[in-house]
Design a protein around this motif. Structure first.
Motif, mmCIF file in Angstrom:
data_model
loop_
_atom_site.group_PDB
_atom_site.id
_atom_site.type_symbol
_atom_site.label_atom_id
_atom_site.label_comp_id
_atom_site.label_asym_id
_atom_site.label_seq_id
_atom_site.Cartn_x
_atom_site.Cartn_y
_atom_site.Cartn_z
ATOM 1 N N MET B 46 -10.284 -1.961 16.189
ATOM 2 C CA MET B 46 -10.582 -0.806 17.030
ATOM 3 C C MET B 46 -9.528 0.254 16.747
ATOM 4 N N GLU B 47 -9.572 1.336 17.523
ATOM 5 C CA GLU B 47 -8.635 2.424 17.231
ATOM 6 C C GLU B 47 -7.208 2.078 17.613
ATOM 7 N N GLU B 66 -1.737 -2.934 26.350
ATOM 8 C CA GLU B 66 -1.494 -3.523 27.672
ATOM 9 C C GLU B 66 -2.799 -4.046 28.287
ATOM 10 N N PHE B 67 -3.881 -3.242 28.200
ATOM 11 C CA PHE B 67 -5.115 -3.624 28.897
ATOM 12 C C PHE B 67 -5.838 -4.806 28.233
ATOM 13 N N GLU B 68 -5.372 -5.222 27.052
ATOM 14 C CA GLU B 68 -5.981 -6.376 26.375
ATOM 15 C C GLU B 68 -5.170 -7.646 26.619
ATOM 16 N N LYS B 69 -4.107 -7.532 27.396
ATOM 17 C CA LYS B 69 -3.187 -8.655 27.574
ATOM 18 C C LYS B 69 -3.886 -9.900 28.118
ATOM 19 N N GLY B 84 1.355 0.939 25.954
ATOM 20 C CA GLY B 84 0.478 1.709 26.841
ATOM 21 C C GLY B 84 -0.424 2.657 26.066
ATOM 22 N N GLU B 85 -1.010 3.613 26.767
ATOM 23 C CA GLU B 85 -2.047 4.459 26.174
ATOM 24 C C GLU B 85 -1.499 5.577 25.278
ATOM 25 N N ASP B 86 -0.225 5.904 25.398
ATOM 26 C CA ASP B 86 0.325 7.023 24.621
ATOM 27 C C ASP B 86 0.730 6.566 23.213
ATOM 28 N N PRO B 87 -0.018 7.000 22.177
ATOM 29 C CA PRO B 87 0.279 6.551 20.805
ATOM 30 C C PRO B 87 1.707 6.864 20.361
ATOM 31 N N SER B 93 6.863 -0.245 20.277
ATOM 32 C CA SER B 93 6.408 -1.609 20.566
ATOM 33 C C SER B 93 6.408 -2.466 19.307
ATOM 34 N N PHE B 94 6.018 -1.874 18.188
ATOM 35 C CA PHE B 94 6.084 -2.620 16.926
ATOM 36 C C PHE B 94 7.532 -2.978 16.598
#
Lengths: 272, 272
Positions: B46-47, B66-69, B84-87, B93-94
């Motif tokens: 996905m994106e 986060e929402f796929e945790k 989170g949602e902000d790219p 995080s990586f």
């Protein structure tokens, strides 16, 4: 969607005029909607690479499998470089394509979500020392303004998605699995003219799954009292729609009703 | 397909034992069948990136939204890093995930056909100076030998594909388009238990299109005297089947009959 050949040339002109402000010398595009946008070529991702080079003052150059060459017939102003079945020779074809560029580009834009490491490595091999940068800001700028044919395609992508959903919902029965419903929806999308490559895998989520923002389709069966969520879209010539709708299956309890009202508002606000 | 949790640990053990002979220190895997193979995690592309790091002497590390945790619950021995949602914050995080590695890997195997430039760039940002090499030789070696559950899944992927074709062929009518037939086939695949992510887009090619080795589905209508080719497969837990069959629509002329016999022989020989 049929588009006049001159449209593609004028899109490339516009791309060329925007390259300098992004600090790019060229763009390399993988199979997908952006290739179609600039060249009218229709390829989807497969195990064999299909890459188009775009650079000012020359025609696009495409590298593709020999057996796909037929698809480039009828495309004007295209330099075609093919490769055979032996992957050991693919690098050489990429190098041959790069040698057709009128000047070796130093900074090349690529799409991070579309270009795979496989194609990137062939490009790096063909253009040693070149840097491969994000093409997205450039592409976003170009595609912000749609012509009439593009708006028609987007509109049609929404209409097909909505019609497919309507035809699907009437067939949903208690006891059907999310997976089965997904199959019916896809068939309805195709019957109504959606292109084979869907924008994304439709999500059909029943009951508790419908609370998962990006659930995948499961074998959960639809039950009375479920909320049933559809997150799906259609593709018309590379133009995608992306919709979400939630239904109540029969009578739902009071708490769910409140949630349903909230979801309905979110739907109306056009959440994706 | 359900597989005992110990199977995933033992697959990782085997991977670890083979890393040195490929000169690799670690492997980084994008969403898809190989992630599932080593961790029992089920994500599709996905994106937003979902990447798993595998390295000897430690548990797998996953970076995901986060929402796929929720999807990682129930997966044992997994280090989870979310974003989170902000790219703009994804790189961080990586880097956080990479910092969890017990030693900075110098050579990391990635899948060229699965890993996109987006994920590669985050990995490069997180592990500066590391080299990202082909994981394919290692993976091919590992996956050459199948256990019983894998063979069952492969067998089931063939059975589902064959049953879906049978159910589809009986519904084909003169005047139907390739695209419509494709929709019926996909529905039949899903009804019979095929996973949502198909191995590849089914090719339905009628008449002249059937001579094109990798035709894409068009709006050509099936006519009397056509050859009608299906090139399709099913996915069962990441195990793909890939079949091709050609049918004659009504009576076909003498020359086509000869070609048909050749194609039938090729089918029997199992061309893909």
């Amino acid at each position: 969607m049929t588009t006049d050949a001159s449209v593609f040339a004028s899109r490339r002109e516009k791309l060329n005029s925007l390259l300098p402000q992004q600090g790019l010398d060229a763009v390399a595009l993988n199979a997908g909607p952006m290739q179609t946008y600039f060249t009218d070529l229709h390829f989807h991702l497969m195990e064999r690479p299909v890459v188009v080079f775009l650079m000012p003052n020359q025609f696009p150059i495409i590298v593709l499998p020999e057996f796909e060459k037929g698809k480039t017939e009828g495309i004007k102003d295209l330099t075609v470089v093919t490769y055979g079945e032996d992957p050991a020779l693919w690098q050489e074809s990429f190098s041959r394509a790069a040698a057709e560029l009128i000047a070796p580009p130093k900074r090349i834009g690529v799409e991070g979500l579309r270009m795979r490491v496989m194609e990137l490595r062939y490009l790096e091999g063909a253009l040693p020392g070149a840097k491969f940068e994000q093409a997205e800001p450039l592409i976003a700028q170009l595609r912000m303004h749609k012509d009439e044919a593009e708006i028609d395609a987007m509109q049609k992508a929404v209409e097909i998605a909505e019609a497919a959903l309507e035809a699907t919902v009437t067939k949903v029965k208690i006891g059907m699995t999310e997976r089965e419903i997904s199959g019916i929806l896809i068939q309805n999308l195709y019957t109504r003219g959606c292109d084979p490559e869907l924008p994304f895998l439709p999500i059909i989520a029943a009951g508790a799954n419908s609370a998962n923002p990006h659930a995948t389709v499961s074998d959960r069966k639809v039950q009375k009292g479920d909320l049933l969520l559809f997150d799906w879209g259609a593709n018309v010539g590379g133009y995608f729609s992306d919709l979400t709708r939630t239904f109540a299956v029969g009578e739902i309890d009071e708490e769910l009703k409140r949630i349903y009202e909230i979801v309905k508002l979110a739907n109306q606000a056009g959440r994706d």
